[in-house]
Design a protein around this motif. Sequence first.
Motif, PDB file in Angstrom:
ATOM      1  N   VAL A  42       0.840  -1.201   0.000  1.00  0.00           N
ATOM      2  CA  VAL A  42       0.000   0.000   0.000  1.00  0.00           C
ATOM      3  C   VAL A  42       0.875   1.250   0.000  1.00  0.00           C
ATOM      4  O   VAL A  42       1.970   1.269   0.563  1.00  0.00           O
ATOM      5  CB  VAL A  42      -0.960   0.039   1.208  1.00  0.00           C
ATOM      6  CG1 VAL A  42      -2.087  -0.957   1.038  1.00  0.00           C
ATOM      7  CG2 VAL A  42      -0.222  -0.204   2.512  1.00  0.00           C
ATOM      8  N   HIS A  43       0.370   2.272  -0.657  1.00  0.00           N
ATOM      9  CA  HIS A  43       1.019   3.587  -0.697  1.00  0.00           C
ATOM     10  C   HIS A  43       0.008   4.637  -0.277  1.00  0.00           C
ATOM     11  O   HIS A  43      -1.199   4.503  -0.542  1.00  0.00           O
ATOM     12  CB  HIS A  43       1.531   3.904  -2.108  1.00  0.00           C
ATOM     13  CG  HIS A  43       2.106   5.284  -2.239  1.00  0.00           C
ATOM     14  ND1 HIS A  43       1.329   6.386  -2.592  1.00  0.00           N
ATOM     15  CD2 HIS A  43       3.364   5.762  -2.054  1.00  0.00           C
ATOM     16  CE1 HIS A  43       2.091   7.455  -2.627  1.00  0.00           C
ATOM     17  NE2 HIS A  43       3.318   7.109  -2.295  1.00  0.00           N
ATOM     18  N   GLY A  93      -2.243  -2.430  -3.827  1.00  0.00           N
ATOM     19  CA  GLY A  93      -3.390  -1.556  -3.692  1.00  0.00           C
ATOM     20  C   GLY A  93      -3.503  -0.478  -4.746  1.00  0.00           C
ATOM     21  O   GLY A  93      -2.757  -0.435  -5.729  1.00  0.00           O
ATOM     22  N   GLY A  94      -4.468   0.411  -4.528  1.00  0.00           N
ATOM     23  CA  GLY A  94      -4.742   1.498  -5.451  1.00  0.00           C
ATOM     24  C   GLY A  94      -4.232   2.823  -4.933  1.00  0.00           C
ATOM     25  O   GLY A  94      -3.969   2.994  -3.743  1.00  0.00           O
ATOM     26  N   GLY A  95      -4.127   3.779  -5.849  1.00  0.00           N
ATOM     27  CA  GLY A  95      -3.619   5.105  -5.519  1.00  0.00           C
ATOM     28  C   GLY A  95      -2.870   5.670  -6.694  1.00  0.00           C
ATOM     29  O   GLY A  95      -3.300   5.518  -7.846  1.00  0.00           O
ATOM     30  N   LEU A  96      -1.749   6.316  -6.436  1.00  0.00           N
ATOM     31  CA  LEU A  96      -0.963   6.947  -7.491  1.00  0.00           C
ATOM     32  C   LEU A  96      -0.123   5.891  -8.213  1.00  0.00           C
ATOM     33  O   LEU A  96       0.795   5.307  -7.620  1.00  0.00           O
ATOM     34  CB  LEU A  96      -0.060   8.020  -6.899  1.00  0.00           C
ATOM     35  CG  LEU A  96      -0.778   9.230  -6.273  1.00  0.00           C
ATOM     36  CD1 LEU A  96       0.229  10.153  -5.600  1.00  0.00           C
ATOM     37  CD2 LEU A  96      -1.569   9.984  -7.334  1.00  0.00           C
ATOM     38  N   TYR A 121      -1.979 -13.232  -7.431  1.00  0.00           N
ATOM     39  CA  TYR A 121      -1.728 -11.789  -7.381  1.00  0.00           C
ATOM     40  C   TYR A 121      -3.072 -11.073  -7.512  1.00  0.00           C
ATOM     41  O   TYR A 121      -3.895 -11.421  -8.360  1.00  0.00           O
ATOM     42  CB  TYR A 121      -0.813 -11.380  -8.536  1.00  0.00           C
ATOM     43  CG  TYR A 121      -0.560  -9.878  -8.653  1.00  0.00           C
ATOM     44  CD1 TYR A 121       0.546  -9.289  -8.054  1.00  0.00           C
ATOM     45  CD2 TYR A 121      -1.417  -9.049  -9.374  1.00  0.00           C
ATOM     46  CE1 TYR A 121       0.792  -7.924  -8.166  1.00  0.00           C
ATOM     47  CE2 TYR A 121      -1.191  -7.687  -9.490  1.00  0.00           C
ATOM     48  CZ  TYR A 121      -0.087  -7.134  -8.886  1.00  0.00           C
ATOM     49  OH  TYR A 121       0.156  -5.779  -9.001  1.00  0.00           O
ATOM     50  N   LEU A 122      -3.284 -10.073  -6.677  1.00  0.00           N
ATOM     51  CA  LEU A 122      -4.506  -9.276  -6.706  1.00  0.00           C
ATOM     52  C   LEU A 122      -4.121  -7.805  -6.760  1.00  0.00           C
ATOM     53  O   LEU A 122      -3.564  -7.265  -5.805  1.00  0.00           O
ATOM     54  CB  LEU A 122      -5.344  -9.573  -5.448  1.00  0.00           C
ATOM     55  CG  LEU A 122      -6.594  -8.732  -5.197  1.00  0.00           C
ATOM     56  CD1 LEU A 122      -7.554  -8.785  -6.371  1.00  0.00           C
ATOM     57  CD2 LEU A 122      -7.287  -9.197  -3.908  1.00  0.00           C
ATOM     58  N   GLY A 127      -2.561  -1.089  -8.749  1.00  0.00           N
ATOM     59  CA  GLY A 127      -1.982  -2.422  -8.696  1.00  0.00           C
ATOM     60  C   GLY A 127      -2.273  -3.235  -9.933  1.00  0.00           C
ATOM     61  O   GLY A 127      -1.508  -4.164 -10.267  1.00  0.00           O
ATOM     62  N   ALA A 128      -3.361  -2.926 -10.633  1.00  0.00           N
ATOM     63  CA  ALA A 128      -3.654  -3.572 -11.918  1.00  0.00           C
ATOM     64  C   ALA A 128      -2.845  -2.931 -13.040  1.00  0.00           C
ATOM     65  O   ALA A 128      -2.342  -3.622 -13.933  1.00  0.00           O
ATOM     66  CB  ALA A 128      -5.141  -3.475 -12.224  1.00  0.00           C
ATOM     67  N   MET A 129      -2.686  -1.617 -12.994  1.00  0.00           N
ATOM     68  CA  MET A 129      -1.990  -0.908 -14.069  1.00  0.00           C
ATOM     69  C   MET A 129      -0.501  -1.215 -14.118  1.00  0.00           C
ATOM     70  O   MET A 129       0.106  -1.197 -15.195  1.00  0.00           O
ATOM     71  CB  MET A 129      -2.221   0.599 -13.942  1.00  0.00           C
ATOM     72  CG  MET A 129      -3.661   1.012 -14.216  1.00  0.00           C
ATOM     73  SD  MET A 129      -3.935   2.801 -14.089  1.00  0.00           S
ATOM     74  CE  MET A 129      -3.086   3.402 -15.552  1.00  0.00           C
TER      75      MET A 129
END
Length: 254
Positions: A42-43, A93-96, A121-122, A127-129
């Motif tokens: 996570v970020h 995770g998600g974010g920048l 992997y999730l 995290g998808a990009m």
Amino acid sequence: MSIFLVGAGPDAESFPEVFDRFSAEAQLMAGPGRRPRIAVVVHDSGGAPMTRLPDYAGPLQERIACDVVPVLLGSGGPADPAAFAAVDGVVVGGGLTPAYLRGVEHASPRLAQLVKEGVPYLGFSAGAMVAPGRALIGGYLVDGVEVCGEECSEGLADLEFRTGLGIAPFSVDVHAAQAGTLSRAVGAVAAGLVDHAVAIDEGTAIILAAADAGDYTVIGAGTCWDIRGGADRGPGLGGGAAVVTARTAEPPRN
């Protein structure tokens, strides 16, 4: 085991299926009688990544008895590859998106090896990009022409691609219908920046059986937009061609 790429951040209430499937695979990877170890990356742009951890760890621990290994970006430099030792699952995770890529780039060979060995992997949003070998990390212009809103640019002007984790055979964009980033993925393919991209709606995910899988499964309520270059595609957007196929989850079989 599988690679799950989700079109938004975690929402275990409206989209529980992706947590259900990933948790089951992590438990299977650990084997009977052993608690899975799951690394959660996570970020936080405010410098407090630990505050983001419960959004990801909580839904996992509600489903299985597991040990969460926090990998905190933005508080102590890039992730140490050793943080992923002996894990049975990886969540990013998600974010920048640029910040996530900077944070995991030194560990990317280790992550790719884990996936090759069968560790699930999730990846949510960013995290998808970062999962593909050629990762789209932001931008909103192609040859000075807007292909999505500047608010989706991640602080970049021109569309920018960098070397990602190498666990997906095509580039990925997210929040497709909701944020208007479908046009960014189409513009990238039409301009010849990539040959193949998949733009994923929120509340939706794709599942790959392996990093080099030729196809994927769609789950969730939205659409995955599969974009491939056309025969008459040329450099830039002028006259460039892209073929878009809308894919949704298959209805359950009786």
